[in-house]
Design a protein around this motif. Structure first.
Motif, short mmCIF file in Angstrom:
data_model
loop_
_atom_site.label_atom_id
_atom_site.label_comp_id
_atom_site.label_asym_id
_atom_site.label_seq_id
_atom_site.Cartn_x
_atom_site.Cartn_y
_atom_site.Cartn_z
N ASP A 24 -25.17 -8.64 -2.72
CA ASP A 24 -26.40 -8.65 -1.95
C ASP A 24 -26.37 -7.67 -0.78
O ASP A 24 -27.42 -7.19 -0.35
CB ASP A 24 -26.71 -10.06 -1.45
CG ASP A 24 -28.00 -10.59 -2.05
OD1 ASP A 24 -28.26 -10.28 -3.23
OD2 ASP A 24 -28.77 -11.26 -1.34
N ILE A 25 -25.19 -7.38 -0.25
CA ILE A 25 -25.12 -6.31 0.74
C ILE A 25 -25.65 -5.03 0.11
O ILE A 25 -26.48 -4.31 0.68
CB ILE A 25 -23.68 -6.10 1.24
CG1 ILE A 25 -23.20 -7.32 2.03
CG2 ILE A 25 -23.60 -4.84 2.13
CD1 ILE A 25 -21.74 -7.22 2.46
N SER A 26 -25.19 -4.77 -1.12
CA SER A 26 -25.61 -3.56 -1.83
C SER A 26 -27.11 -3.57 -2.14
O SER A 26 -27.83 -2.62 -1.81
CB SER A 26 -24.82 -3.45 -3.14
OG SER A 26 -25.39 -2.49 -4.00
N GLU A 28 -29.57 -5.45 -0.94
CA GLU A 28 -30.48 -5.53 0.20
C GLU A 28 -30.51 -4.24 1.02
O GLU A 28 -31.49 -3.99 1.73
CB GLU A 28 -30.10 -6.71 1.10
CG GLU A 28 -30.40 -8.07 0.49
CD GLU A 28 -31.88 -8.27 0.24
OE1 GLU A 28 -32.70 -7.79 1.04
OE2 GLU A 28 -32.22 -8.90 -0.78
N MET A 29 -29.47 -3.43 0.92
CA MET A 29 -29.56 -2.10 1.52
C MET A 29 -30.71 -1.32 0.92
O MET A 29 -31.48 -0.65 1.62
CB MET A 29 -28.24 -1.34 1.30
CG MET A 29 -27.07 -1.80 2.13
SD MET A 29 -25.58 -0.83 1.80
CE MET A 29 -26.06 0.75 2.53
N GLY A 150 -24.73 -11.77 2.67
CA GLY A 150 -24.87 -10.40 2.20
C GLY A 150 -26.25 -9.84 2.44
O GLY A 150 -26.41 -8.68 2.83
N GLY A 154 -26.83 -6.54 4.58
CA GLY A 154 -27.31 -5.36 3.87
C GLY A 154 -28.28 -4.49 4.67
O GLY A 154 -28.06 -3.27 4.80
N SER A 181 -24.62 1.99 -1.28
CA SER A 181 -24.96 0.76 -2.00
C SER A 181 -24.21 0.67 -3.32
O SER A 181 -23.71 -0.39 -3.71
CB SER A 181 -26.48 0.71 -2.25
OG SER A 181 -26.83 -0.37 -3.07
#
Length: 405
Positions: A24-26, A28-29, A150, A154, A181
């Motif tokens: 989700d970090i990836s 949501e970026m 995350g 993000g 990402s």
């Protein structure tokens, strides 16, 4: 959470939560910058953005069915989920190659959501098979809370990358976000491979997992009611990007700060997902979920109100976080006990696909409404639609409460 509750949930729930956190970090970026990139950078109108937003979430809904059925058929839910995570990771690089072509971006986003469609049902099925039935609300709450960590980080990472790239509006800054990402998403795939355990139950009797058996799930009144309710709720929900674009237009937020709107929502989601999941186990999953949609109505009404400034941001984004915390995992917790273990992934995929297809229709219709009738009329219609959806969902699902928590 007590040590006993932690032990009952099991390590697999936390491993899946960690994978979702990193992934989700990836994602949501990208999600955080995509609306402003498409609307302000590529100058798409509300109607065109509605189509792209619908593709991003709903157009690949049928692949959820494929992923769910295949996962049950081969009894390798982890492998199918891993394929989906890997596809989404590679798609991040496709955004760099797509450049300013709206068509190419649409194709890449469809590939990205194809990956999400493949992985979501197997992942959620693994959660239902990794925790006791009476703790499914907590299990999904913990997973969604980790996922939302995350989602919280993000957009912050996107702002940081844009600042380091030195271009908040040019394509170079956005390309840097997309490449970063991809690297983070690849780490999530590695974590899944190393730490998540598959649930390999004994092979069911011949014919248990078949297309006929999958279709037969809809003969059950509980599954059928849940599917209809999911579709109704999907039709009543507009995309996050629309909410943030409406806030941006109302308050004239600078482009470089736009991703921080998602941070506010995800902070509320992060803080409340686990507590509301536990509350759903104690008080009932349906009341908590419907209260979440009540919070969504309040969000839409705030966008229509004369309120401005920090009060508008705090209330709107906070209530938006409440909406997600009270609804996202709770719907799957409602679905799990209604489905046989051998077809658990397929059944969850059916419910998720119905909701995703309805969301696609909602996104397109909202974009058209905004384009032709204006933002005020569009959001007013959306608020009224949610109110009707809440009433319809109560009528559909209230009978299930007699038999299930």
């Amino acid at each position: 959470m007590s040590k006993k509750s932690f032990a009952l949930l099991g390590g697999n729930v936390f491993a899946l939560g960690t994978v979702s956190l990193v992934t989700d970090i990836s994602s949501e970026m990208v999600t955080a910058v995509l609306p402003v990139y498409l609307v302000l950078g590529l100058h798409l109108g509300p109607a065109a953005y509605g189509v792209v937003d619908g593709l991003y979430t709903g157009a690949t809904a049928l692949l959820r069915l494929v992923g769910g059925y295949v996962a049950d058929r081969v009894r390798r839910r982890k492998a199918v989920a891993g394929l989906g995570y890997a596809m989404s990771a590679v798609a991040k690089l496709g955004l760099v190659a797509a450049g300013s072509s709206a068509t190419a971006i649409g194709v890449v986003l469809t590939a990205d959501r194809t990956g999400k469609g493949l992985r979501t049902a197997p992942r959620d099925a693994l959660i239902t098979l990794s925790a006791p039935e009476h703790m499914l609300g907590r299990a999904f709450g913990v997973h969604r809370a980790m996922d939302s960590v995350g989602a919280f980080l993000g957009p912050l990472a996107a702002v940081g990358v844009l600042a380091v790239a030195g271009s908040a509006t040019g394509t170079e800054g956005f390309d840097a976000v997309f490449v970063t990402s991809f690297c983070i998403a690849a780490a999530g795939v590695l974590l899944l491979a190393l730490f998540v355990r598959d649930h390999r139950a004994p092979k069911p009797p011949s014919g248990t997992v078949s297309l006929r058996a999958a279709a037969g799930l809809l003969r059950g009144a509980g599954v059928r009611r849940l599917l209809i309710a999911a579709c109704v709720l999907g039709l009543a929900t507009i995309g996050d990007g629309f909410v943030y674009l409406l806030l941006q237009a109302k308050e004239d937020i600078a482009t470089g700060w736009f991703p921080l709107l998602a941070v506010g929502t995800n902070l509320g989601y992060l803080l409340l997902a686990a507590p509301l999941g536990a509350l759903a186990d104690r008080l009932g999953r349906l009341p908590v979920m419907l209260a979440g949609y009540g919070a969504l109505i309040a969000v839409y009404l705030l966008l229509l109100s004369p309120l401005t400034g920090w009060a508008l941001f705090a209330l709107t984004l906070g209530l938006y976080g409440v909406f997600y915390a009270a609804t996202d995992g709770v719907l799957m917790a409602l679905a799990g006990p209604l489905l046989p273990e051998a077809l658990r992934t397929t059944g969850i995929a059916i419910v998720q696909s119905g909701q995703a297809l309805a969301y696609f229709v909602s996104s397109v219709l909202f974009g058209l409404s905004w384009q032709f009738w204006g933002a005020t009329a569009a959001i007013a219609i959306a608020a009224g639609t949610v109110l009707v959806a809440v009433a319809a969902t109560f009528v559909l699902l209230a009978p299930l409460r007699k038999a299930r928590p």
